[in-house]
Design an enzyme around this catalytic site. Sequence first.
Site, PDB file in Angstrom:
ATOM      1  N   HIS A   1     -10.665 -16.688   0.846  1.00 14.42           N
ATOM      2  CA  HIS A   1      -9.987 -15.276   0.810  1.00 14.42           C
ATOM      3  C   HIS A   1      -9.837 -14.960  -0.832  1.00 14.42           C
ATOM      4  CE1 HIS A   1      -5.911 -16.746  -0.544  1.00 14.42           C
ATOM      5  NE2 HIS A   1      -5.949 -17.619   0.638  1.00 14.42           N
TER       6      HIS A   1
ATOM      7  N   TRP B   1       0.770 -13.774  -4.137  1.00 17.24           N
ATOM      8  CA  TRP B   1       1.260 -15.112  -4.542  1.00 17.24           C
ATOM      9  C   TRP B   1       0.391 -16.320  -5.203  1.00 17.24           C
ATOM     10  CZ3 TRP B   1       5.020 -17.334  -0.232  1.00 17.24           C
ATOM     11  CH2 TRP B   1       5.978 -16.425   0.035  1.00 17.24           C
TER      12      TRP B   1
ATOM     13  N   GLY C   1       0.785 -21.101   2.603  1.00 16.60           N
ATOM     14  CA  GLY C   1       1.136 -21.373   3.738  1.00 16.60           C
ATOM     15  C   GLY C   1       0.881 -20.335   4.867  1.00 16.60           C
TER      16      GLY C   1
ATOM     17  N   ARG D   1      -8.145 -11.776   6.616  1.00 17.65           N
ATOM     18  CA  ARG D   1      -8.864 -10.817   7.133  1.00 17.65           C
ATOM     19  C   ARG D   1      -9.307  -9.695   6.288  1.00 17.65           C
ATOM     20  NH1 ARG D   1      -4.428  -8.130   9.065  1.00 17.65           N
ATOM     21  NH2 ARG D   1      -4.728  -6.442   7.651  1.00 17.65           N
TER      22      ARG D   1
ATOM     23  N   GLU E   1      -4.136 -20.945   7.251  1.00 16.02           N
ATOM     24  CA  GLU E   1      -3.545 -22.085   6.011  1.00 16.02           C
ATOM     25  C   GLU E   1      -2.634 -22.740   6.915  1.00 16.02           C
ATOM     26  OE1 GLU E   1      -3.158 -21.220   2.028  1.00 16.02           O
ATOM     27  OE2 GLU E   1      -4.513 -19.556   2.341  1.00 16.02           O
TER      28      GLU E   1
END
Length: 142
Positions: A15, A20, A28, A68, A99
């Site tokens: 991705h 973050w 996570g 996504r 993840e």
Amino acid sequence: MMGGAAVVRLYIFRHGVSEWNLLKKWQGEQDTQLAAEGIAQAEEAATKLAASGLCFHRAVSSDLCRARHTAEILSAACSCSEGASGGAGQLRLDPRLRECSLGRFEGMKRDDIKGPNGQYRPLFEELVSAWLSGFAAAVCLT
């Protein structure tokens, strides 16, 4: 086909940069958004893939929005569309591609997860190892 067997090419994409990632936080399974930079990365990759003539017969992505969203951008450029009924061009979401869950470490910065000796805390390493052990099942998608 070669010798009666279909040739399958597997392309794996990570991705784009998430909000973050920019904050240097471990994500996570937290459902974080792509940053503007991540959207631009996905769009640049999609442009290059489309220019190369690549067309996906199937796209599979984690159901987390950062993955996504990246997959939707790539798929749209390569004649794929979510909601296609079976076969070519379908984007499938599979939570097995998420993840690993990092439990209480999600949202923490890397330095906060390391112990006083500079090594990652054993629980963190156990969580990552458990996820890696189960990843093989997700790679053999049906």
